[in-house]
Design a protein around this motif. Sequence first.
Motif, PDB file in Angstrom:
ATOM      1  N   LYS B  82       1.107  -1.901  -7.843  1.00 51.27           N
ATOM      2  CA  LYS B  82      -0.189  -1.336  -7.483  1.00 51.27           C
ATOM      3  C   LYS B  82      -1.120  -2.417  -6.910  1.00 51.27           C
ATOM      4  N   LEU B  94       5.393   9.384   4.518  1.00 49.86           N
ATOM      5  CA  LEU B  94       4.005   9.858   4.336  1.00 49.86           C
ATOM      6  C   LEU B  94       4.075  11.208   3.622  1.00 49.86           C
ATOM      7  N   ILE B  95       3.026  11.530   2.885  1.00 48.04           N
ATOM      8  CA  ILE B  95       3.023  12.832   2.192  1.00 48.04           C
ATOM      9  C   ILE B  95       2.509  13.889   3.167  1.00 48.04           C
ATOM     10  N   LEU B  98      -0.937  15.651   2.864  1.00 45.62           N
ATOM     11  CA  LEU B  98      -2.189  14.887   2.919  1.00 45.62           C
ATOM     12  C   LEU B  98      -2.465  14.436   4.348  1.00 45.62           C
ATOM     13  N   THR B  99      -3.751  14.318   4.683  1.00 45.98           N
ATOM     14  CA  THR B  99      -4.123  13.860   6.023  1.00 45.98           C
ATOM     15  C   THR B  99      -3.910  12.345   6.105  1.00 45.98           C
ATOM     16  N   GLU B 102      -6.191  10.600   3.767  1.00 45.68           N
ATOM     17  CA  GLU B 102      -5.814  10.801   2.359  1.00 45.68           C
ATOM     18  C   GLU B 102      -4.550  10.036   1.996  1.00 45.68           C
ATOM     19  N   GLU B 105      -5.551   6.395   1.466  1.00 46.50           N
ATOM     20  CA  GLU B 105      -6.338   6.082   0.260  1.00 46.50           C
ATOM     21  C   GLU B 105      -5.543   6.195  -1.041  1.00 46.50           C
ATOM     22  N   LEU B 106      -4.315   6.714  -0.926  1.00 53.03           N
ATOM     23  CA  LEU B 106      -3.515   6.968  -2.128  1.00 53.03           C
ATOM     24  C   LEU B 106      -3.401   5.760  -3.075  1.00 53.03           C
ATOM     25  N   PRO B 107      -3.019   4.557  -2.580  1.00 54.90           N
ATOM     26  CA  PRO B 107      -2.881   3.418  -3.511  1.00 54.90           C
ATOM     27  C   PRO B 107      -4.201   3.068  -4.193  1.00 54.90           C
ATOM     28  N   ILE B 109      -6.562   5.134  -5.010  1.00 56.69           N
ATOM     29  CA  ILE B 109      -6.871   6.115  -6.054  1.00 56.69           C
ATOM     30  C   ILE B 109      -6.282   5.669  -7.385  1.00 56.69           C
ATOM     31  N   TYR B 110      -5.032   5.155  -7.317  1.00 54.89           N
ATOM     32  CA  TYR B 110      -4.402   4.708  -8.560  1.00 54.89           C
ATOM     33  C   TYR B 110      -5.006   3.398  -9.074  1.00 54.89           C
ATOM     34  N   LYS B 112      -8.142   3.110  -9.224  1.00 56.84           N
ATOM     35  CA  LYS B 112      -9.403   3.598  -9.793  1.00 56.84           C
ATOM     36  C   LYS B 112     -10.617   2.870  -9.235  1.00 56.84           C
ATOM     37  N   ARG B 154      -1.473   2.207   4.905  1.00 53.55           N
ATOM     38  CA  ARG B 154      -1.395   2.526   3.493  1.00 53.55           C
ATOM     39  C   ARG B 154      -0.866   1.327   2.698  1.00 53.55           C
TER      40      ARG B 154
END
Lengths: 799, 236
Positions: B82, B94-95, B98-99, B102, B105-107, B109-110, B112, B154
């Motif tokens: 992380k 890529l997911i 999600l855009t 989004e 920004e995933l990493p 988010i984890y 915090k 990302r």
Amino acid sequence: MIKNYLKIAWRNLLRQKAYSAINIIGLATGISACLLIFLFVQHELSYEQHFAKADRTYRVVNDLIVDDEIEKASLTTGGLAPALKADYPEVETAVRLVNADKQAVSVSDDKVFYLTNSYFVDSNFFSVFNYKFLSGDPVTALAAPLSMVLTQATAEKLFGSAAAAQGQLVKIQGESFKVTGVLAPSGPSHLTPDFFASMSSLGNEFMQMMEGEWGNTNTYTYVVLRNSSQAASLQAKMGDFFLKRVKPAYDQMQSTGRVDYKIQPLLDIHLTNDWLYELSPSGNQSYIFIFSAVAIFVLLIASINYMNLATARSAKRAKEVGLRKVVGAHRSQLVSQFLGESLVITLLAVLLALALVELLLPTFNGLTNKSIGSSYLLNPVFGLTLLGIILLIGLVAGSYPAFFLSGFKPVDVLKSDKAPRGSGATLRKGLVILQFTISLVLIIGTVVVYSQMDFLKKADLGFNKEQVAVIDIPSGDTTLTAKLPLIKSEMLANPHVTKVSASAQIPGQGSGVLIFLVERNNAMVEKTMNMMTVDYDFLDLMGIKLKAGRNFSPDMGTDQSSGFIINEAAANLLGWKEAVGKRIGFSDTTSGKVIGVVKDFNYTSLHDKIAPVVLRVRPRTSGYLLARLSADNFDEALAHVKSTWARFDPNRPIDLTFLDESFNAQYQSEEKMLKVFGYFSILTIIIACMGLFGLTSFMAEQRTREIGIRKVLGSSVLGIVMLLTKDFAVLVIIAIVLASPLAWYGMQQWLQEFAYRVPLSPWLFVSAGMVALIIAVATVSVQAAKAALLNPIKALRSE
Amino acid sequence: MLKIVNLQKKYTTDEVETTALNGISFEIKPGEFVAMMGPSGCGKSTLLNIIGLLDNPNSGEFWFLDKEVSRSSERQRADLRKHHIGFVFQSFNLIDELTVQENIELPLIYQKLSGQEIKERVNEAMEQMQIAHRRNHFPQQLSGGQQQRVAIARAVVSKPALLLADEPTGNLDSAHGREVMELLSALNEAGTTVVMVTHSPSDADYAHRIIRLLDGQIVTESITERHAARVLSPEF
């Protein structure tokens, strides 16, 4: 983070519409079924709860024991209440209720109504059953003779409104009763009054007879204890009540009978079926269990769909799981994400379910004879149940996919873009088997209940119940009963009315037993048997066959005073091989002789073995007028019967039913069960098939490449459909094997409730299994055919 | 940055035991750009997975940021990933739901981080990879090159010390491939250590050093010509 989870959950829902629909609609259907049954069960369990003293109120019931025959009766003698109050300090209040059944009441000369439940009660009755009064004073309302308290519904029926009723006069059997109160609608209770009238209105003579004669049982007795903890000790103390209070009176009557008095909690009355002469049909504890089990099963099947589809489509989520782990997500975070998703789906399903419940409630009320309104939404228990369902499905059904998906290793899933092989397939198969096993048990159950009902309706009862109109003769109208021979002959003037008879009892109405004195070894002994008072034409009209002796005849003057006809069961009970000529009577003073024996007929429902019945003849009996109508001109015959009756009884509305309907009404609770079983088995199979549909489409998607290769190598479309269908068909066949013994056991238990029952033929199981198999195969084939028809080139390119 | 000593990795199926890595040892210094090459099945991806803390060795030592991590728990490894490691894959990963924004920004988010900080960092990464104008698009709406730029954004948005790339140009045409390599190179020059698995000699040429593997063992280690030239040039 939660926002991110919700976003993904929502977009997944939208992207995979079919999958979402299967899940949400399936769950919503399951939840709504569960909620409806919850409302039913809660209603069943809420009887009497609204009475303030319910927890320390008891009804006194008794076992009447004569010559080892026990009759368990809820009716007691009128002297019991004052005696209990006097003898036992634990008793705070004792009140009585006499049910005068159906009464014709009038508020003016031209307005006559029938009121079905006419209760005459002690003046302090409302201190025990604290009904809410819209008008009047509960303490004084029934203090005076000829005073009555109406329910709101009765007040509206008689006077247009509750407010208009207070102080008005109502005529019952020639007496004018003053309305001294109107009751607000109350919660469910075994008391279903149309009105309460003061007991003193029945007159001194009746009161003296009621209180003085211990052999006379026509009163319901309720006691309020000072403390509910005194119930057991009071019950123990009441052990010698019979000896002290009743035995002397029995000795005087030279009766060898005995009575055991018991106190039954008010709160238990509705769900206990042990006592005869209940004021209203009892609930059935086993149906509460059965219904609850069915509700849980439906919910389980829907939850399984969710679990199965979520894991089957795991390939679609595998990459996301891997990726999230790569960027540092902990497994616990992924578990909460997937649990959150299942909670969202459950929440949506619950919202849809609430709408469905609101939509289906009227139908459900009809199905279960309930009147549950929308007020359940304000009930905190309902709210808690709802919350429980959300958490249970959301967390339990969601936890398997959550732990399963979050367990993927990034190394395994990121390269291949697929879930690891064999992921959860065995469990999925097991769950499909479970779903179909449950569905099949319900389907087999429905088929068995249906066959039994069909058997009950078509069984040879020993009399012919078809095409017989039954007119209820208003009780106490001696002028009318005096005219019965004339009415009968006028009815018979129409050739399509083939036979007319009058009787005090009819099969299926169960009047209860009487104590007879019968000849045994040259002495007279007491025996309890059912008695029917009929006229000369009864056996002929009913088609009841004589086995020995002769029918009643107007030419034999002694028949009325001393002639009795018994059925085979009575002859067997009394041990008479040659019954004709044997002595039988009510007491030494009114003894007579058996003049004939009829073949057995079902006096009560087929739940019970044929009971011993004694018939006596009275040409002008009150009770029922029976008319057999010709099938060819049924409508004309019926119209003639109605118009003839109306000429002789012009002021009252005719109360006409049909013998087959009133007899079959005894199977109401089975009918209810049949309907619930029927609807729910359809529901479970639909939900299970929705799951199968979803599963097949995912399986077909997973095997696209295999299907492509097989087609390139020459497999036909049918071959592919068979390939995909076979796997599921095997699961359903396993379910049939599992469900059959379960259903056999369950239905065998249920059938024990009937003395006469349909045999459990293997064909019932085979046919139910075939139905499920055909439905499942059809569901799977549709999806399989879709996959099989795909161009193999496309299929191969998809990898 | 990281040091590997006598690393062993074996895969065992029902009947067969395959040795993927057999006594590998090497070191990578902070700021290095290392390419790993070799034929399919030589163990380079396994090695990259172990370096990325996605897989565990059977024996040997793995020192990452001066800590021995070969026996770390899944939670500890997730935390290290992380904060310190970014990944770029051949198939972008890529997911789809999600855009662009989004996904990037995933990493964070984890990690915090605050909403504001996430926004700033994502904007910065998108600007850097020149995909800000596509921020509200979904992956399926982008070209392969654009998708890989999103994936790199990302990977670097959390400013990792180590960037791992598994055949980053494998799914791209040569023009987009070059673009991606330039980006990785620029990131390396800005201070990020890069370890890349590749089949392409031209991609490998962007690295400082090439480690060649065969049958789970290192066969050669060499400085690239371009790096040698740069090291020898007067500006270096």
